[in-house]
Write a protein that holds these residues in place. Sequence first.
Motif: not given
Length: 275
Positions: A107-114
Amino acid sequence: MQDHYYELVVKVSSHKELFADFLSDTIDVGFEESADGFTIRSEDELETIAWGLEQFCEALQKALGEVIDLEYKHKKLKNSDWVELYQKSITPIEIDKFYIHPTWDKEHPNLINIAIDPALAFGTGHHPTTASSLRAISKYVKKGDTLIDVGCGSGILAIGAIKLGAIVDACDTDIVSVDNSKENATLNQVEFSHIWEGSCSLSEKKYNVVVANIVADVLTFIAKDLKNALKDDGVLILSGILDKYEKKVLGFYKDCDILERIAEGEWVTLVLKRK
């Protein structure tokens, strides 16, 4: 695991996006896109898919009145764990506030993950219409908004809206899409307020945001239903529109102003609001 697998390498001279949509709707395995076509891999023979592509190409040529060249090669190859090779070919994508990634990626630590697995989903964020719809959702959807995703497909747009804090309904006339959206919602640990097989006319609610990423002809056919589902000050996001059909679509939404036009290649997404 079998000691062999099948590979179908497809090349098309134009309208690659339409062929991609066809494959997404008709096959239950993932496919890899190239500059001029696709590569499909499976442990099952792919001759039926090749025949389907020929039929689709023939129908498309008649509908558009132009010649489209279709070439393909069907091979039987030794199995060197093609699933792992395929997974390595799928890259995550950043779209404004969102980070779309397969489940095997971090997952990306700073964005909304889908999380969306391409082998299971109809929409993964890589298609221009999905990407521009997510950009519009990122900009116009606020926490607490009510939203309906009409023609939800993989559920990626609805899931993105839920993760922004919206209360989301979804519908699709294809039960496979409805089931797929439910699976992806579970995968992302979110829930729809309500989801059903059928059209948005089955809902008596009014929404702050109505999203429909379908095709131009359907957007004209259901224009009344989409506008009826919209609150007076609501926002309507229409996508899946080839630029040559934009004026045709807008002819059915003359009672709306254009808040924003998002163009990617030959595809257009329109953000509208009632006059």
